[in-house]
Each structure stands twice: as structure tokens, then as C-alpha cells.
Write an enzyme that holds these catalytic residues in place. Sequence first.
Site, PDB file in Angstrom:
ATOM      1  N   ASN A  82       0.828   0.649   5.861  1.00 46.29           N
ATOM      2  CA  ASN A  82       1.329  -0.146   4.746  1.00 46.29           C
ATOM      3  C   ASN A  82       2.025  -1.371   5.323  1.00 46.29           C
ATOM      4  O   ASN A  82       2.944  -1.234   6.130  1.00 46.29           O
ATOM      5  CB  ASN A  82       2.317   0.678   3.916  1.00 46.29           C
ATOM      6  CG  ASN A  82       3.060  -0.161   2.894  1.00 46.29           C
ATOM      7  OD1 ASN A  82       2.527  -1.131   2.365  1.00 46.29           O
ATOM      8  ND2 ASN A  82       4.297   0.222   2.601  1.00 46.29           N
ATOM      9  N   CYS A 128       0.857  -1.186   0.000  1.00 47.22           N
ATOM     10  CA  CYS A 128       0.000   0.000   0.000  1.00 47.22           C
ATOM     11  C   CYS A 128       0.890   1.232   0.000  1.00 47.22           C
ATOM     12  O   CYS A 128       2.114   1.150   0.116  1.00 47.22           O
ATOM     13  CB  CYS A 128      -0.910   0.023   1.222  1.00 47.22           C
ATOM     14  SG  CYS A 128      -2.096  -1.338   1.313  1.00 47.22           S
TER      15      CYS A 128
END
Length: 234
Positions: free
Chosen positions: A78, A2
Site C-alpha cells: 500500500n 490500497c
Amino acid sequence: MCGLAGIVDWNNGTAPDAARAGVAGMCDRLAHRGPDDAGLWSDGIAILGHRRLSIIDLAGGQQPMHNAAGTTHVVVFNGEIYNHLDLRRELAAEGAIFQTQCDTEILLHLYDAHGSAMLDKLEGMFAFALVDTRRNRVLLARDRLGQKPLVYFCSGGGLAFASELKALRHAPGFPDAINPQALHDYFTFHYVPSPQTIYAGVSKLPPAHYLEWELGATTPSPKPYWELPDATDQ
């Protein structure tokens, strides 16, 4: 994989339209890291953006993610927390109520319970930014071995951060000057050692470090939360 980005401008008391546009621009440059979803959050002082690659809880893991109250903590994340199921059981036993099955939500409840000491409990590969609107504080953190990237700079009483340098360049006030020492190191070692980046005034958050930024603070210094144990003779 991400992508995350953000700008915090507590010293100036506002987050101008230019800062919001900057975070949106950073997230656009991170689209390859998260093609499945995008989100942007702002409270007028801090702005967080996220690009998501959906893996766990496809329907319920949208980011930026709020705590159960909806206003106190907000996180962009992330990576993957390997022990999130064990942590979920531990936190639920202490009274935490979960709204999703996503490992991202673990970070919000761990912060509620332990503050920055939460990092001692995490096993995984991660980079995240968590805004505590109650205390006017942002916590940036990176996993022990630095598998997930996070870069940042401070300018004009504010803090900007992102998963990648090419995204961070869209932040207002980006110091677009080459770091001569980093350039020397690159040609010498074929990489730029942490915490330097190729840009002067822009730093990598080192592996196994966290950074806390608070209202009225001067330039923050990353702090280690873990060190590789020394080898011992057997």
C-alpha cells in the site's frame, strides 16, 4: 490508497479454511481503500490478501505480486515508492529482470538483493508485507513518517495483520478486549499513541519500523530502520 491483509500460521504448519475466510473478510472490509481490483494468495502456510487502487501500470500491477520465479517471494503493498525509477535502473544494471512497470515489483527485487536492509533505499509512503517462502519468513514494514497504516496481533503461534483495525477484527483469534491504558490515553490526548491500539494485544507497527516473523519464532519485536536526525545548532 490500497488495503492489505494477511495471516501467517507457520508454527501450526497449516492455514485452515477459517484463516482463508478471515483474510477474505478482512479484504472485504478494505474495499473502500481499493475499489479497482482484489487478490488472494495462499501456500497453505501463509495467506495474503489485497484491495487495489490502480495508479501505476494499471494492467500489470495486480497483487499479491510474485517475484519473477513465481514462487519464492510474494508481496502486498500500500503506497507509493517515490524513487522507484532510480531503483529500477540500479537493479536492472545488477541483472534484475522486471515483468511490470509497477513500483510494487521494486520491493521483490530489492528484497532479493538486500533482505530487510532494502528499507534503507526506499523513499516514499508505504506499508507492505512480504512473504519469503524459501526461508519461511514474513517481513512487515512501514514508511518513515507513518503515512500508511499497518496493525497486527499474534495469537496461537500465528501472526495476523491488516491496514485497518476494523478489517483486522475479522481475523480468527482477534483479541476483542479494550486496552484500558489506550482508552485513558485517548481521552487524555485525543488519540492512541503508537504502538498501542484501542484493543489489548493488538499493536500498530510504528513509523520507520519493520517486523520479521520466522518459523518457530516467539512473539516478534518491531525494529527501527531509521530515526529522525537530531537538530544541531548552527
